[in-house]
Design a protein around this motif. Structure first.
Motif, PDB file in Angstrom:
ATOM      1  N   ARG A   1       0.837  -1.208   0.000  1.00  0.00           N
ATOM      2  CA  ARG A   1       0.000   0.000   0.000  1.00  0.00           C
ATOM      3  C   ARG A   1       0.870   1.254   0.000  1.00  0.00           C
ATOM      4  O   ARG A   1       0.616   2.207  -0.751  1.00  0.00           O
ATOM      5  N   GLY A   2       1.908   1.268   0.815  1.00  0.00           N
ATOM      6  CA  GLY A   2       2.776   2.433   0.876  1.00  0.00           C
ATOM      7  C   GLY A   2       3.667   2.584  -0.335  1.00  0.00           C
ATOM      8  O   GLY A   2       3.916   3.702  -0.802  1.00  0.00           O
ATOM      9  N   ARG A   3       4.154   1.463  -0.862  1.00  0.00           N
ATOM     10  CA  ARG A   3       5.111   1.498  -1.971  1.00  0.00           C
ATOM     11  C   ARG A   3       4.454   1.883  -3.290  1.00  0.00           C
ATOM     12  O   ARG A   3       4.983   2.680  -4.062  1.00  0.00           O
ATOM     13  N   PHE A   4       3.269   1.323  -3.575  1.00  0.00           N
ATOM     14  CA  PHE A   4       2.621   1.539  -4.864  1.00  0.00           C
ATOM     15  C   PHE A   4       1.420   2.478  -4.792  1.00  0.00           C
ATOM     16  O   PHE A   4       0.848   2.821  -5.825  1.00  0.00           O
ATOM     17  N   GLY A   5       1.032   2.876  -3.575  1.00  0.00           N
ATOM     18  CA  GLY A   5      -0.115   3.763  -3.445  1.00  0.00           C
ATOM     19  C   GLY A   5      -1.384   3.164  -3.996  1.00  0.00           C
ATOM     20  O   GLY A   5      -2.218   3.863  -4.582  1.00  0.00           O
TER      21      GLY A   5
ATOM     22  N   ALA B   1       0.733   6.252 -11.765  1.00  0.00           N
ATOM     23  CA  ALA B   1       1.481   5.162 -11.127  1.00  0.00           C
ATOM     24  C   ALA B   1       1.251   5.062  -9.631  1.00  0.00           C
ATOM     25  O   ALA B   1       1.664   4.091  -8.999  1.00  0.00           O
ATOM     26  N   GLY B   2       0.609   6.053  -9.019  1.00  0.00           N
ATOM     27  CA  GLY B   2       0.392   6.020  -7.582  1.00  0.00           C
ATOM     28  C   GLY B   2       1.537   6.650  -6.813  1.00  0.00           C
ATOM     29  O   GLY B   2       2.660   6.781  -7.314  1.00  0.00           O
ATOM     30  N   HIS B   3       1.276   7.032  -5.564  1.00  0.00           N
ATOM     31  CA  HIS B   3       2.268   7.715  -4.733  1.00  0.00           C
ATOM     32  C   HIS B   3       3.090   6.716  -3.925  1.00  0.00           C
ATOM     33  O   HIS B   3       2.538   5.803  -3.305  1.00  0.00           O
ATOM     34  N   ASP B   4       4.400   6.892  -3.948  1.00  0.00           N
ATOM     35  CA  ASP B   4       5.318   6.062  -3.158  1.00  0.00           C
ATOM     36  C   ASP B   4       5.705   6.833  -1.907  1.00  0.00           C
ATOM     37  O   ASP B   4       6.377   7.872  -1.983  1.00  0.00           O
TER      38      ASP B   4
END
Length: 550
Positions: free
Chosen positions: A121-125, A517-520
């Motif tokens: 969840r944190g790495r790929f948002g 790409a989502g937030h890292d």
């Protein structure tokens, strides 16, 4: 065979079981913090375990009662391909852990992650990818817990309990064991299996060393053991005329043996309980040291596997109290037949206690996964650490209750079949978790697509496998034809390769389309943080004003 109750063996079993139960309840006072009301404390033991505690905890977690029962049972029934591959896969496993687990430990401690789904969840948002990893881990763990109870059942059946028409004699001992396990896990959390693991491992080492020295001498030595095993494995099966098993894997079995070893090695540390035990360590170097010394268990596992062939030479007849042959009983029955009753009781206790440690860790890990990645992420985002701990405790009870009902209400073969599926499923989380520790190149949506394709393909292939020896038409094994190559191999590896292909191709397409790409939330330095890093986030004591908040 199973002619009556072995009172001496049962008495020894009960005494040792009572000892570890007392230790489980006492563990709530061991290294007790100001408050146990957080997942860091209840679910991860305060993230404070040193090298030796972690070694015993990981050993107790990975080498389960079902390992004690199933590996030699597979050697006894089908030979080296089905049984002995477990030895090289644990050897392959530890260099893999050495490389990636330190990074996962660091980033998890830096951000307060409790599960791999937290990290994803944190790495790929991506909440969707995190949910996929969480649900996979939760489902794959459930039958694993049930199989620990199957291990206890095997002991009870051989000692003279757990079968027959009397409902009290049949199920009450297992129910009592379940209640005690649930009670001390609820109160002590991960500290309980950490304490009990010391006793469990000492007993197992003692039993295996005595068995591997004493038992072969009773059946004519190792020459007789290997001769008897070769004769059985090369004999024609009445069902299909093919050899019963594999004494030494032939050329046609090389792909099966290799893919079982590699796939199992890649999958084992994707299970939530393996991650939970690892994240409880106090430093990243604790993890790396354990990766160096855990192969000692592989040596014991090799000796344990050979006991399946000792049982062949000894003429062991694993017949359950229902009068039907059951290979899962072969090691308890071998000990009952060959050892004095008092030492058989010690051996039975080693197996039964060997079920308690992993069952406790697995239920805690499954509960942590549900609480963090389903309850908090989707149902109650503002849940406090105290509420998380309360929910996790309750879910740990529900998980164990489900496992108990599974064992009591369904055929044991169903638990085994679902465990085969669990290994196939859990490997499909490897790209998001392990590759995610090193790169964000793979797009989050492509990872979800790859995961879905791998899950569907693996489940379908497993469903199509028939087992002519047991008469089951579906989920009869974990081997199928490898696409393109055309050789028999582990379904999980074929599904994993397909998963990766979809993820890579999907990433190329999505990046070309400039999909978000989502937030890292992690940075490069997070993957090298250690115990003395001032940025490490902990929820060790929610009531302490000095505790960092996030």
């Amino acid at each position: 065979m199973n002619g009556g109750l072995d009172g001496v063996a049962l008495a020894v079993l009960v005494v040792l079981f009572a000892l570890v139960t007392g230790m489980g309840f006492w563990a709530t006072r061991w290294r007790r913090p100001t408050s146990m009301e957080s997942l860091d404390e209840w679910g991860l033991g305060g993230r404070s375990f040193g090298t030796w505690i972690t070694w015993f905890l990981l050993g107790g977690d990975l080498y389960t009662a079902y390992t004690f029962v199933a590996v030699p049972a597979a050697m006894f029934a089908a030979g080296a391909v089905s049984g002995f591959f477990a030895v090289p896969y644990t050897i392959i496993l530890y260099p893999i852990i050495f490389i990636f687990m330190g990074r996962l430990w660091s980033v998890s401690h830096r951000h307060g992650y409790v599960t791999t789904a937290d990290f994803v969840r944190g790495r790929f948002g991506s909440r969707g990818l995190s949910l996929a990893v969480a649900v996979t881990g939760f489902l794959a763990t459930m039958p694993y817990i049930a199989l620990q109870l199957v291990g206890i059942q095997a002991v009870l059946e051989v000692v003279g309990l757990g079968g027959g028409g009397n409902i009290l004699a049949k199920d009450a001992p297992l129910f009592i064991a379940f209640v005690l396990l649930a009670a001390y896990t609820y109160s002590s959390g991960l500290r309980a299996p950490a304490v009990i693991a010391f006793v469990k491992d000492i007993l197992i080492y003692l039993v295996i060393i005595v068995a591997i020295i004493y038992l072969p001498s009773k059946v004519g030595g190792w020459t007789e053991v290997f001769s008897a095993a070769e004769a059985k494995m090369t004999a024609a099966s009445p069902a299909d005329g093919k050899p019963v098993g594999a004494f030494v894997p032939g050329a046609q079995a090389h792909w099966a043996y290799a893919t079982l070893g590699l796939g199992s090695a890649l999958a084992l540390f994707m299970y939530p309980h393996s991650i939970t035990a690892s994240l409880s360590a106090k430093s990243r170097n604790t993890i790396r040291r354990n990766a160096s010394i855990l192969p000692a268990y592989s040596f014991v596992l090799g000796l344990l596997a050979l006991l399946g062939w000792v049982a062949i030479a000894a003429g062991t007849k694993p017949i359950g109290l229902d009068g039907k042959p059951n290979a899962q009983l072969v090691i308890p029955q071998l000990f009952e037949d060959m050892f004095p009753s008092w030492f058989a009781g010690i051996a039975f206790a080693a197996i039964a206690i060997g079920a308690l440690v992993p069952a406790a860790i697995m239920s805690i890990a499954a509960a942590n996964t549900f609480t963090r990645n389903i309850y908090k992420e989707w149902l109650k985002p503002d849940a406090t650490p105290q509420q998380e701990a309360k929910v996790s405790k309750l879910v740990s009870l529900v998980v164990k209750a489900f496992a108990l009902l599974f064992v009591l209400a369904l055929d044991k073969q169903n638990a085994i079949n679902f465990q085969l599926l669990g290994g196939i499923w859990i490997l499909q989380t490897f790209p998001a978790v392990v590759l995610g520790l090193y790169t964000r190149y793979l797009h989050r949506w492509a990872l979800v697509a790859g995961w879905a394709v791998g899950m569907v393909y693996g489940t379908w292939q497993a469903y199509e496998v028939a087992n002519p020896r047991t008469g089951t038409s579906h989920f009869g094994g974990s081997l199928a034809q490898i696409p393109v190559i055309g050789q028999l191999g582990y379904i999980a590896v074929s599904a994993f390769v397909l998963n990766l292909l979809v993820a890579v191709v999907g990433t190329v397409v999505l990046r070309a389309a400039k999909a978000p790409a989502g937030h890292d939330e992690t940075i490069r330095g997070d993957y090298f943080a250690d115990e003395d890093d001032p940025r490490v986030v902990r929820d060790l004591d929610p009531m302490d004003p000095a505790t960092p908040r996030h």
